[in-house]
Design an enzyme around this catalytic site. Sequence first.
Site, PDB file in Angstrom:
ATOM      1  N   GLU A 264      46.825 -17.860  67.167  1.00 31.25           N
ATOM      2  CA  GLU A 264      46.718 -18.815  66.061  1.00 31.25           C
ATOM      3  C   GLU A 264      47.139 -17.851  64.602  1.00 31.25           C
ATOM      4  OE1 GLU A 264      43.191 -21.247  65.729  1.00 31.25           O
ATOM      5  OE2 GLU A 264      43.787 -22.125  67.484  1.00 31.25           O
ATOM      6  N   GLU A 465      43.323 -23.833  73.772  1.00 26.85           N
ATOM      7  CA  GLU A 465      42.157 -24.533  73.236  1.00 26.85           C
ATOM      8  C   GLU A 465      42.275 -25.986  72.923  1.00 26.85           C
ATOM      9  OE1 GLU A 465      40.739 -22.557  69.666  1.00 26.85           O
ATOM     10  OE2 GLU A 465      41.066 -20.362  70.334  1.00 26.85           O
TER      11      GLU A 465
HETATM   12  C1  FCB Z   1      40.239 -22.330  66.629  1.00 25.89           C
HETATM   13  C2  FCB Z   1      40.065 -20.892  66.925  1.00 25.89           C
HETATM   14  C3  FCB Z   1      38.551 -20.884  67.602  1.00 25.89           C
HETATM   15  C4  FCB Z   1      37.618 -21.919  67.185  1.00 25.89           C
HETATM   16  C5  FCB Z   1      38.145 -23.030  67.447  1.00 25.89           C
HETATM   17  C6  FCB Z   1      37.320 -23.907  66.759  1.00 25.89           C
HETATM   18  O1  FCB Z   1      41.287 -22.462  65.820  1.00 25.89           O
HETATM   19  O2  FCB Z   1      40.822 -20.281  67.677  1.00 25.89           O
HETATM   20  O3  FCB Z   1      38.020 -19.332  67.629  1.00 25.89           O
HETATM   21  O4  FCB Z   1      37.308 -21.457  65.830  1.00 25.89           O
HETATM   22  O5  FCB Z   1      39.329 -23.316  66.490  1.00 25.89           O
END
Ligand code: FCB
Length: 591
Positions: A264, A465
């Site tokens: 990210e 994620e």
């Molecule tokens: C993402 C991050 C991870 C965690 C989630 C909730 O943006 O990569 O580390 O903080 O959000």
Amino acid sequence: MDSFEGPQGHSERFGLHHVDFDLPDRPRTPKQSAYFYSKIIENNGFASREKLFNAQETKNIEPNKVSSLPPSTVPSQTKNVWSRFSSQTNFQRKLYHYGTFPDGFSWGVSSSAYQIEGAWNADGKGPRLSIWDKFAHTPLRVDNSYNGDIACDSYNKVDEDVAVLKKLKVTHYRFSVSWSRVLPDGTYNFINEAGLDYYHRLLDALKAANIEPQVTLYHWDLPLALQKIGGWENEIMVRRFYEYADVLFSRLGQKVKFWITLNEPYIVANLGYGYGTFAPGIIGKQYIAAHNLIKAHAEAWHLYNRKYRAKQGGIISITINSDWAEPRNPYKQEDVDAAKRYLQFFIGWFAHPIFNGDYPEVMKKTIHERSLAFSPSQEQRSYCLAYSIIMSNTPWFKGLDKTFCPCSPKTYPTTFFNDRGTGTTHDRTWIESGSFWLKITPFGFRKILKFIKDEYGNPPVYVTENGISERGAVDLNDIHRKHYYEKYINQALKAQVLDGVDLRGYTAWSLMDNFEWAAGYSERFGLFFVNRSDPNLPRIPKNSASRYASIISCNGFPDPALGPHECLNPEPEGKIMLCHVIPKLCVYGEI
Ligand code: FCB
């Protein structure tokens, strides 16, 4: 239809049809509510349960023309997505879709080094440390002065972590490497073998459990020594990242077939170097940081491609995050353009250079124009985004050396929000989470996946994620998380089956409750609860863990009418935990 509303004139609109009062022939366009109302009329009320549940969506949704707006000033495929779904009622978009993912679909769960490892200065990691060690030890940066010194102590709990992964039945585990654990001063002048050994132990344990690793090189914990020379503001970082990647590919590459360069970069750039709410806490330098991050990704990608891919046979990519955005009023050109800009300034900022070799036109143009307007002299202008950064489509990007990015204007009020020129709001009916920035909107998940397909030429996609937090009292009966995963994964299935998105895998965030950056341990995303008042930091399954395991075993959502499906009633192996509301009421039982 919208009409003259007394003293409010045309500014209040009650219509089922939109009327464009600027055009002489006053065209009427149906709003979504018009379709909804006509369905109610058609069914003389609300269709029976049976009729509704048989109403599985098919691939051929009749696209509805969103409106007859003139061509947008922001070129993108967004409108395709809006029009594909615009005739869907709220009910239809929530319909459950029965079906399964293709064979070989990867199912995973995710974590990151600083968030779980602890051992912050063990075995040669200290005294150099990372920017998150420093940030978390600075007063008022992290909620309740929490830090990652111990975190989930994963550095000392390889077996426990792999045991809970096995309970979930995941095929993949995504974790990241702590750069400062392996190269404490950020360079390959000194490789910390003890640090590297931790990753070997983890990789070996995963192999023994038949779980494939997905390894992220950089999940935000930059070595502090590199921040001292400017961190991602300094172009030298492109070189440093390349060298770090070289060390990891050569030392761990025999055991890793799935690499992710950066996690990210939007967050690194905007929160770390733009608003300063994440480490290293710098303000107003997001464009230059982003620029160096993109180049660093490209260098590492090409390094793997050139030197390692043939021998090691893995794949390498990047994790790009993005919200989905909708215009507040889809019949208003201004709002449509604002939503498109929002997406181009989010996913487009990183995906456009990677897929198309340059930043989105709208970013380059707006930032260039605004810097001209606000900076009195040539030297103070930002040209960061005015130069092409030719990357992914060239075998070895010769253009890269010539990239020029003197992007630190003194007077230009370069706030990202001003450049984007779009405000945001959210629907108050969306279910909240434990994080202010996160609402439950499964329909948006399907739409962003479809957008990626349309905008970037249907690339293979892995979700790296996806998850939901809670805060406050601990309740292992986390119904909201079960609901979240069911709904989101079901939308992913629709994207895959009905919209033709080339979705190859899904990864839940997160394996266990961990250090949630500036929120510390106050926000909990885990499928497993980590009891922090017990020094052993036991990992205790929340109820959502067994639901996720069952979705994995079923490879999706097989239709119960075509059952019975054994996978729908899985029991975790060995001991299970039966819990009611607070952990003290949990009892262990044997199956
Ligand atoms: C993402 C991050 C991870 C965690 C989630 C909730 O943006 O990569 O580390 O903080 O959000």
